[in-house]
Scaffold this motif. Structure first.
Motif, short mmCIF file in Angstrom:
data_model
loop_
_atom_site.label_atom_id
_atom_site.label_comp_id
_atom_site.label_asym_id
_atom_site.label_seq_id
_atom_site.Cartn_x
_atom_site.Cartn_y
_atom_site.Cartn_z
N MET A 195 0.84 -1.20 0.00
CA MET A 195 0.00 0.00 0.00
C MET A 195 0.87 1.25 0.00
SD MET A 195 -3.17 -0.35 -0.42
CE MET A 195 -3.37 1.40 -0.15
N ALA A 196 1.99 1.22 0.73
CA ALA A 196 2.93 2.34 0.71
C ALA A 196 3.48 2.52 -0.71
CB ALA A 196 4.07 2.09 1.70
N MET A 197 3.78 1.40 -1.38
CA MET A 197 4.25 1.47 -2.76
C MET A 197 3.20 2.12 -3.66
SD MET A 197 4.79 -1.67 -5.44
CE MET A 197 3.00 -1.64 -5.75
N ALA A 198 1.95 1.67 -3.56
CA ALA A 198 0.88 2.22 -4.39
C ALA A 198 0.67 3.71 -4.10
CB ALA A 198 -0.42 1.45 -4.14
N THR A 199 0.75 4.09 -2.84
CA THR A 199 0.57 5.49 -2.45
C THR A 199 1.66 6.36 -3.06
OG1 THR A 199 -0.47 4.81 -0.36
CG2 THR A 199 0.37 7.07 -0.50
N LYS A 209 1.13 6.86 -6.74
CA LYS A 209 0.07 7.84 -6.96
C LYS A 209 0.57 9.26 -6.69
CE LYS A 209 -4.85 8.55 -5.97
NZ LYS A 209 -5.25 8.46 -7.39
N LEU A 210 1.40 9.42 -5.67
CA LEU A 210 1.95 10.73 -5.34
C LEU A 210 2.90 11.23 -6.44
CD1 LEU A 210 2.70 10.34 -1.52
CD2 LEU A 210 1.09 11.95 -2.55
N ALA A 211 3.54 10.30 -7.14
CA ALA A 211 4.47 10.70 -8.21
C ALA A 211 3.75 11.36 -9.38
CB ALA A 211 5.26 9.49 -8.70
N GLY A 212 2.45 11.09 -9.52
CA GLY A 212 1.67 11.76 -10.56
C GLY A 212 1.56 10.95 -11.84
N GLN A 213 0.97 11.57 -12.85
CA GLN A 213 0.68 10.88 -14.11
C GLN A 213 1.91 10.87 -15.02
OE1 GLN A 213 -2.96 12.32 -15.89
NE2 GLN A 213 -4.12 12.09 -14.01
N GLU A 226 11.05 15.36 -5.84
CA GLU A 226 9.95 14.71 -5.10
C GLU A 226 9.45 13.47 -5.85
OE1 GLU A 226 9.95 17.92 -5.91
OE2 GLU A 226 9.43 19.19 -4.16
N GLN A 227 9.30 13.58 -7.18
CA GLN A 227 8.84 12.45 -7.97
C GLN A 227 9.88 11.32 -7.95
OE1 GLN A 227 8.14 14.72 -11.61
NE2 GLN A 227 5.97 14.12 -11.54
N ALA A 228 11.15 11.69 -8.10
CA ALA A 228 12.21 10.68 -8.08
C ALA A 228 12.23 9.95 -6.74
CB ALA A 228 13.57 11.32 -8.36
N ALA A 229 12.10 10.70 -5.65
CA ALA A 229 12.10 10.09 -4.33
C ALA A 229 10.90 9.16 -4.15
CB ALA A 229 12.09 11.18 -3.25
N ALA A 230 9.74 9.58 -4.66
CA ALA A 230 8.54 8.76 -4.55
C ALA A 230 8.70 7.45 -5.33
CB ALA A 230 7.32 9.53 -5.06
N GLY A 264 11.29 5.20 -3.63
CA GLY A 264 10.66 4.63 -2.44
C GLY A 264 9.67 3.52 -2.80
N ALA A 265 8.94 3.72 -3.89
CA ALA A 265 7.99 2.69 -4.34
C ALA A 265 8.73 1.40 -4.67
CB ALA A 265 7.22 3.19 -5.56
N GLY A 266 9.91 1.53 -5.29
CA GLY A 266 10.69 0.34 -5.60
C GLY A 266 11.14 -0.39 -4.35
N PHE A 267 11.66 0.36 -3.39
CA PHE A 267 12.11 -0.26 -2.13
C PHE A 267 10.95 -0.94 -1.40
CE2 PHE A 267 15.93 2.38 -2.56
CZ PHE A 267 16.90 1.50 -2.11
#
Length: 316
Positions: free
Chosen positions: A29-33, A36-40, A222-226, A229-232
């Motif tokens: 769920m953290a990955m999915a969030t 989603k935060l990274a945007g389209q 911010e997008q790169a960090a998101a 983080g999603a990968g981790f």
């Protein structure tokens, strides 16, 4: 990242298995969030970051457990490539839907995957599916339609088609995910689970790179960090998930997968101001009930098959 044979060698501890399963749900769920935060962003770009940075926690886990060398050994490289192609397609479509739908809708529609796995298992693997499970599949897909219908109706109303496309993409992604699951069922006959997981992350990252010419976006920090983080979290969630099967039966821990429905509603409200509609709540309840019923039937059939095995009477 354990096979059934690996799991059988570990002492059962249902509470630990459930705790690991719930932890994996939270990680995914953290990955999915974060996605989603990274945007389209382009789906291929999101898939690359999710797959490439998942290799880090997976590789660390394999090194710590001394499975790294063994995980590279395979006799079926082309099967891993096919599984990677199907998995990348499923992931890309899922991420596309995730960034265009309310979080609860995307998560709930994604739960068509276990329902579609039953169908593909019967068609491709020739598995016997009786009327109870067929009925559960049909009811569950009706639940998916209830969730999707308001989004699909936006097209007829002349509104934004993004959510309609998101709903369709998420469902098709679930279909490809079900196909990938069937391919994994074939792979586990000869391949270690660690090998399947490692090769998927590598092949998915490689395949995703071929989407660069189609236009990746320049990322903000911010997008790169998101995305990193999603990968981790994705890799960490995979470790927790596979570890959970060491300590508890599938029928015991599988229903806790649906905890993500509740989490998605809470995160959607507090982080994205997305309130679930009545259609989402009703459809989600139907999908979850159908999925749990299928798990129950699988468990009951497993017990019946065990009782039906011939027993040789003792000699004496």
């Amino acid at each position: 990242m354990t096979s059934p044979d690996d799991a059988s060698s570990t002492e059962k501890n249902p509470l630990l298995g459930i705790a690991l399963k719930v932890s994996s749900v939270c990680a995914f769920m953290a990955m999915a969030t974060l996605i989603k935060l990274a945007g389209q962003l382009p789906p291929g770009q999101m898939v690359f970051f999710r797959s490439f940075f998942a290799i880090v926690p997976i590789a660390v886990y394999l090194l710590v457990t001394r499975q790294f060398t063994e995980a590279w050994k395979t006799d079926r490289p082309l099967s891993h490539v096919l599984r990677g192609l199907v998995g990348v397609t499923a992931m890309g479509l899922g991420f596309f839907g995730l960034t265009r739908l309310p979080l609860p809708d995307a998560i709930a529609i994604g739960y068509a995957r276990p329902l579609l796995t039953v169908v593909l298992g019967a068609v491709i693997l020739g598995e016997v599916v009786r009327r109870y499970r067929w009925g559960a599949v049909i009811v569950g897909l009706i639940g998916v339609m209830i969730i999707s219908w308001p989004n699909l109706q936006l097209v007829r109303g002349g509104g934004d088609t993004g959510q309609a496309l998101g709903a369709v993409a998420t469902f098709i992604g679930a279909l490809f995910a079900a196909f990938a699951f069937v391919l994994v069922r074939r792979l586990v006959d000869t391949e270690k689970t660690t090998t399947i997981v490692l090769y998927f992350s590598i092949t998915a990252s490689t395949i995703a790179l071929f989407t660069v010419p189609f236009g990746w976006h320049a990322l903000t920090w911010e997008q790169a960090a998101a995305l990193i983080g999603a990968g981790f979290f994705g890799g960490f969630g995979q470790i927790l998930l596979t570890q959970s099967y060491r300590y508890a039966e599938t029928s015991t821990i599988a229903p806790f997968e649906y905890a993500s429905v509740v989490l998605s509603i809470v995160i959607g409200i507090f982080l994205f101001a997305e309130y679930p509609s009545l259609a989402t709540l009703v459809g989600s309840a139907i999908v979850v009930a159908s999925g749990i019923f299928i798990i129950y039937r699988e468990h009951r059939l497993g017990l019946e098959r065990g009782k039906a095995r011939p027993v040789t009477p003792p000699h004496g």
